[in-house]
Design a protein around this motif. Structure first.
Motif, PDB file in Angstrom:
ATOM      1  N   GLY A 369       0.970  -1.236   0.098  1.00 16.33           N
ATOM      2  CA  GLY A 369       0.033  -0.188   0.000  1.00 16.33           C
ATOM      3  C   GLY A 369       0.979   1.109  -0.256  1.00 16.33           C
ATOM      4  O   GLY A 369       0.619   2.059  -0.623  1.00 16.33           O
ATOM      5  N   ASP A 373       0.961   4.143  -2.769  1.00 16.76           N
ATOM      6  CA  ASP A 373       0.870   5.532  -2.654  1.00 16.76           C
ATOM      7  C   ASP A 373       1.984   6.531  -3.363  1.00 16.76           C
ATOM      8  O   ASP A 373       1.851   7.591  -3.802  1.00 16.76           O
ATOM      9  CB  ASP A 373       0.852   5.911  -1.047  1.00 16.76           C
ATOM     10  CG  ASP A 373      -0.458   5.419  -0.401  1.00 16.76           C
ATOM     11  OD1 ASP A 373      -1.454   5.337  -1.101  1.00 16.76           O
ATOM     12  OD2 ASP A 373      -0.317   5.162   0.779  1.00 16.76           O
ATOM     13  N   SER A 403      -7.698  -2.138  -3.334  1.00 19.33           N
ATOM     14  CA  SER A 403      -7.992  -0.870  -3.772  1.00 19.33           C
ATOM     15  C   SER A 403      -7.601  -0.682  -5.211  1.00 19.33           C
ATOM     16  O   SER A 403      -6.909  -1.321  -5.763  1.00 19.33           O
ATOM     17  CB  SER A 403      -7.234   0.357  -2.953  1.00 19.33           C
ATOM     18  OG  SER A 403      -5.735   0.250  -3.165  1.00 19.33           O
ATOM     19  N   THR A 418      -4.052  -2.212  -5.973  1.00 17.23           N
ATOM     20  CA  THR A 418      -3.282  -3.293  -4.876  1.00 17.23           C
ATOM     21  C   THR A 418      -4.056  -4.431  -4.458  1.00 17.23           C
ATOM     22  O   THR A 418      -5.459  -4.407  -4.456  1.00 17.23           O
ATOM     23  CB  THR A 418      -3.302  -2.217  -3.451  1.00 17.23           C
ATOM     24  OG1 THR A 418      -4.692  -2.095  -3.096  1.00 17.23           O
ATOM     25  CG2 THR A 418      -2.262  -1.153  -3.808  1.00 17.23           C
TER      26      THR A 418
END
Length: 482
Positions: A369, A373, A403, A418
């Motif tokens: 994650g 980002d 996500s 992800t």
């Protein structure tokens, strides 16, 4: 048209480090002359380096001079022979899509030649027993810095000659293993040069070797701050300098690992052992526990027929180049928790943007994650003030996705997904149907989850972990080491 062994090897390793002997072509052989002053200085430094590095020179070593103008001419000639105008354009477009090259008319080929020609101050070609120095570096202060470094390469060649052979492990991780080897080679030379300086050039001091180790570690820490302020195309230098600044820290850590390291008979044992185990990805210089990258199969998921294509891995150091401006020290020192990645790319003739599919595997879902980002910020930064149009995350139905983020720019559409410990980056001109590829990625994801569980089970009963395939000889030219 394909990029040889991945664009990142061609760009980051450099012509010399990628295994090309700059002086193989008879029609472009440069003016090289033996220099008695350098040879005399070599005699003194060689005796000292045998003490510093704990190895003996096995053959006579010569010193020679190459003019900077001739060196530049040779670099430019090699670039012209290696990179056509069409390949230069395609490489520039791919690197622009990665966010590593400015989206301008700047020639990748010219930028690359300038970078390489300006980098060297001296070098060694294994098998020649000759150290070469650029003519604008012929003064005592420079030679005291250049020659110990290059003589370490000579010692490496004399005692670990197989380590210098250009090899190809095959597959997406070929450049990763090559970069690891370069980190060991250049890191050893950089660290040994530091030891030479404190013993023979600096005023007497207490614990001089400990001072070098701490200085190397401080330099490794400072590279993160330096890399954060780089902008394309300067950011291409990150893996170019990583073997020196990260590799030297890796070698320094190995040097101090032995309890009897101050015993001259044994203090280099752990460093010398690195030359007997080349089968590691470059993330090992940040996280030595990672030895076998995850296998990721992307075959057939991007149509490369009639297109410039590329197929390789970034590795943790390559990923640094993509996200350096935003990463923090924890991400930097952990290598992002990288456990493997693979990308495939195709740029049809005449197209401005190509089709890109990248999969990265990390040690935890949290690290995946965090990387997603960082990549999200990087893809938006590529277009300057135009941060793209955020799209609905309901475009694809992906059962394993945690996500999804989607953006569009003129002529390009991006998705970051992800899924547990994995990140998927899909990008193509509008209209590309990713559904078949996504279905294959889900199947691959399930297989990798099963393989990970099997590795955990095997470890629990003390079975040895799987090893990567051993290197195979490819017969390519010797590499130059700087």
């Amino acid at each position: 048209m394909t990029a040889p062994r991945g664009v990142f090897l061609a760009v980051f390793a450099g012509i010399g480090l990628a295994g090309c002997d700059l002086f193989q072509s008879a029609d472009v052989r440069p003016v090289i002359w033996e220099d008695s002053a350098i040879t005399r200085k070599l005699d003194t430094i060689m005796q000292r380096m045998e003490i510093v590095r704990g190895l003996k020179f096995l053959r006579l070593v010569h010193g020679a001079v190459v003019s900077r103008a001739e060196y530049r001419r040779q670099i430019e000639a090699q670039v012209r022979q290696t990179i056509s105008d069409s390949l230069s354009h395609a490489l520039g477009r791919e690197l622009s899509q990665w966010g590593l090259f400015p989206d301008t008319l700047l020639s990748f080929k010219e930028m690359f030649a300038n970078q390489q020609a300006g980098f060297a101050v001296g070098y060694y070609v294994p098998g020649t027993d000759s150290v070469y120095v650029l003519d604008d570096e012929i003064h005592d202060a420079a030679l005291d810095d250049i020659l110990p470094h290059e003589l370490t390469h000579v010692l490496q060649d004399h005692h670990f000659p197989d380590y210098f052979q250009s090899v190809d492990s095959g597959g997406a991780y070929a450049s990763e293993y090559d970069l690891y080897r370069t980190c060991v080679i250049e890191g050893d030379a950089y660290f040994s040069n530091g030891l030479y300086s404190v013993h023979y050039l600096a005023p007497p001091m207490a614990a001089p070797e400990s001072m070098v180790v701490e200085g190397i570690r401080q330099r490794r820490r400072l590279t993160l701050d330096a890399w954060k302020i780089l902008r394309p195309p300067d950011v291409l230098a990150i893996p170019m300098f990583a073997p020196y600044y990260l590799g030297s820290g890796y070698v320094a850590d190995a040097y101090v690992a032995d309890n009897d390291r101050w015993d001259p008979l044994h203090r280099w044992d752990s460093v010398n052992a690195l030359y007997r185990d080349p089968d590691r990805p470059s993330v090992a210089v940040l996280d030595p526990s990672v030895q076998t990258p995850v296998a990721i199969d992307l075959s057939g998921l991007v149509d490369t027929v009639g297109a410039f294509s590329d197929d390789a891995a970034h590795g943790a150091i390559g990923l640094m180049s993509l996200v350096a401006q935003d990463m923090d020290s924890a991400e930097y020192y952990s290598g992002f928790g990288w456990r493997g990645d693979h990308f495939t790319y195709a740029l049809p003739t005449g197209e401005n943007w190509g089709t890109l599919l990248w999969v990265g595997v990390f040690a935890s879902a949290a690290q995946a994650g965090a990387m997603a980002d960082l990549l999200g910020r990087a893809v938006r930064r590529r277009f300057g003030s135009d941060s793209g149009t955020a799209l609905s995350d309901s475009d694809y139905s992906i059962a394993v996705a945690d996500s999804q983020r989607h953006w569009s720019w003129p002529g390009l559409r991006t998705s970051l997904i992800t899924a547990g410990k994995e990140v998927w980056w899909l990008e193509a001109p509008p209209g590309r149907d990713w559904s078949p590829a996504l279905a294959a990625l889900e199947l691959g994801w399930a297989g990798r989850q099963s393989a990970a569980l099997a590795r955990v089970a095997a470890t629990s009963v003390k079975q040895p972990p799987p090893r990567p395939p051993k290197w195979t000889r490819s017969g390519r030219n010797r590499r130059i080491v700087f």
